[in-house]
Design an enzyme around this catalytic site. Structure first.
Site, short mmCIF file in Angstrom:
data_model
loop_
_atom_site.label_atom_id
_atom_site.label_comp_id
_atom_site.label_asym_id
_atom_site.label_seq_id
_atom_site.Cartn_x
_atom_site.Cartn_y
_atom_site.Cartn_z
N GLY A 23 22.72 -10.04 36.04
CA GLY A 23 21.33 -9.54 35.97
C GLY A 23 21.07 -8.28 36.45
O GLY A 23 19.83 -7.96 36.80
N TYR A 33 41.23 -23.83 40.61
CA TYR A 33 40.09 -24.11 41.35
C TYR A 33 40.54 -24.75 42.61
O TYR A 33 41.50 -25.47 42.78
CB TYR A 33 39.41 -25.36 40.62
#
Length: 621
Positions: free
Chosen positions: A309, A516
């Site tokens: 973004g 993870y």
């Protein structure tokens, strides 16, 4: 007929039609404003009856269930007082006044672009899903929210929004599903300009589908579950299935270089995308042709992929599609320890035999999964006892050491059967054996509800979060061990004795794997538990990089990981990003503040997680 890339494509009857999304425009009608997922779906613990239930009917585990091991586990590991529940504040009724920019709003009106300045709509889009964000919402500490929420319905309207913002110096923050866990969707707290939150979710059409070349074009605001539903109705799949699949958007996948659970068959987002259209303050960036590969200088798709973004708004994406597989089959494997499981996954990857999904959990996560196991009748108890006896007596494994892998196979019945046989044979070489399809399916489905557990934890004074990395195979075992040891060391400094730290290998590649980590602790003795958590995680991430891991595998950089960006891409890389930013967005209109601390004016950027800072923080506690 339509023409894309100088090819005529027959328009499918479904193409171009706005779909009814699973996520409504008024998100607060269906989704939580201060937590993960659907409002009607959550874990609830009833102290009087000692029952943990999962509400709603959206998931297979929904309903009132007796979990006899849950209480014992959370008391033993996390020292949780289940009689004391923390209640979050209710949805506010008053909100900060919008920073005015009437000239910008008038431009939106002139072009018929929908917007509003409703306080609720602004608040629920002021954040992502990082622990920092959710804790701030639950304790009333969100300091900056957007001033205007804008709802463009197509590419042309996005062009007009960006043009008006650049003309009147209004900040634009692109926003899709709002599932970011890196702080990338949060508003910079000290931003003085008016902030327009550009919600892309009203741009959710399939614009066209090319069945012969197996590609389709979608607007970037489409939510993952909607995209896959539309494809399946036509007999196809995209196959991109991240953990956030239900709520994240296509544009968000592109902006963060996302990865999915089934990437072994379908690829990561960069493997699936063939063409992207992005609106910048200097115009539209896109390739002029849609071809499988292009040797024409640097690939501008990769400037857009992972840009988070900061450079523009992704509006349209052309994706590869695949016919639906003939069948799907789940599976599971049991290994004597986590290290044996890693070596098995390494050999599977070496032979390029990865099934659609293969995930390995350590013993800590296995024990946690057992704590969420419901009580059953006599036959259920008997089956469990027999499984345990088989593992310990026949296989000679220690239940406190075993690791579990879950598998998903897709393809023809013949291919799936052969593939599964090869995987089981490799597992046997590493001391593993098959534990059947039922365990595999349960483990895979649990992925979609595990995020709800964090919200339950917050209610009982436990802060918890996950963070991920990627690492070469020869360093995978060492990295997992080093990071867990570092977490233990940092917890000792803070006198934290009740915590949970575990890891899993989630994706495998020829050259390495994604890992993870899950970490949480009882924060009853801390006035600012999130700062303590972020300090410990920061040191854990230092350990990740020191052990050869990456700053991120698929969550992106955002604000939380910005301080590691320069050392990851080098000074030359930082300067190249700055030059790209200056060329495409010289006024810093896309001022979300990700990647570089110098572009940040918010709490994430100001926080010091150095060892000296840690020592100072400890001295104050």
């Amino acid at each position: 007929m339509t023409n894309h890339g100088k090819r005529s494509v027959k328009i499918d009857p479904k193409a171009g039609k706005k779909i009814v999304s699973a996520i409504p425009k008024q998100r607060q009608q269906l989704l939580k404003w201060n937590g993960w997922g659907y409002r009607d779906s959550r874990f609830e613990y009833e102290y009087e009856s000692d029952i943990l239930l999962f509400t709603g009917n959206r998931y297979p585990i929904s309903g009132s269930i007796s979990l006899p091991y849950f209480k014992e586990y959370v008391v033993k590991i996390l020292n949780v007082d289940l009689s004391r529940k923390n209640l979050s504040i209710p949805l506010p009724t008053t909100f900060p006044e919008p920073v005015p920019c009437e000239e910008f709003l008038e431009k939106l009106r002139q072009h018929g672009i929908d917007f509003n300045q409703n306080g609720e709509d602004r608040l629920i889009r002021s954040h992502g899903q990082a622990l920092h964000d959710i804790h701030a919402l639950r304790t009333g500490q969100i300091k900056r929210i957007p001033d205007t929420v804008v709802f463009p319905v197509n590419h042309d309207q996005v062009v007009q929004v960006v043009r008006a913002a650049a003309e009147h110096n209004v900040v634009v923050i692109p926003y899709g599903g709002g599932t970011s866990v890196s702080g990338s969707a949060s508003c910079p707290e000290k931003e003085q300009r008016s902030i327009a939150l550009l919600d892309t979710t009203q741009m959710n059409r399939m614009l066209w589908i090319d069945r012969e070349n197996l590609v389709a074009c979608f607007e970037a605001g489409i939510i993952g579950q909607d995209l896959e539903r539309e494809m399946r109705e036509l007999g196809y799949t995209v196959g991109h299935e991240p953990d956030s699949f239900e709520f994240s958007s296509l544009g968000g996948w592109v902006a963060t270089r996302a990865s999915g659970m089934k990437k072994n068959t379908y690829g990561n987002i960069e493997d699936i995308v063939t063409k992207v259209k992005m609106v910048t303050t200097k115009g539209v960036l896109e390739k002029s042709v849609a071809v499988p590969r292009l040797s024409c200088g640097p690939d501008f798709n990769h400037i857009i992929l992972g840009s988070e973004g900061t450079l523009g708004v992704v509006t349209e994406v052309v994706l590869k599609i695949r016919p639906l597989p003939e069948m799907k089959k789940y599976g599971s494997l049991v290994f004597p320890n986590f290290e044996s499981g890693i070596r098995c996954l390494r050999e599977v990857a070496k032979h390029r035999l990865q099934p659609t999904s293969i995930r390995l959990i350590d013993n800590e996560q296995f024990a946690f999964g057992q704590a969420l196991k419901p009580a059953g009748g006599i036959f259920s108890s008997l089956a469990s006892a027999l499984q345990k006896a088989y593992i310990t007596r026949v296989k000679g494994m220690d239940m406190d050491q075993i690791a579990i892998a879950t598998l998903v196979f897709e393809g023809t019945a013949k291919d799936v059967k052969l593939h599964e046989q090869k995987i089981i044979a490799i597992a046997a070489k590493h001391g593993g054996f098959s534990a059947g399809s039922a365990n595999g399916e349960k483990g895979y489905i649990l992925t979609f509800v595990i995020a709800y557990i964090r919200d339950l934890a917050l209610e009982f004074s436990v802060v918890a979060e996950s963070f991920e990395t990627s690492v070469a195979w020869d360093r995978c075992e060492t990295l997992c061990t080093n990071v867990k040891n570092r977490i233990t060391k940092e917890c000792t400094k803070f006198n934290i004795s009740h915590y949970f730290a575990s890891c899993r290998v989630t994706q495998s590649y020829d050259a390495g794997a994604a890992v993870y980590f899950y970490f949480g602790f009882n924060h009853s003795n801390f006035s600012d538990p999130v700062h303590v958590y972020e300090t410990i995680e920061s040191h854990a991430r230092d350990e990740i990089l020191a052990s050869g891991g990456s700053v991120s595998h698929h969550h992106g950089v955002g604000k939380i990981r910005a301080r590691w960006y320069p050392q990851t891409v080098s000074e030359v890389g930082v300067n190249l990003y700055r030059a790209t930013k200056n060329e495409l967005d010289p006024k810093n209109i896309f001022a979300v503040g990700n990647f570089l601390p110098e572009l940040q004016t918010d709490l994430y950027g100001d926080t010091d997680y150095s060892q000296k800072s840690t020592d100072n923080l400890i001295s104050k506690l």
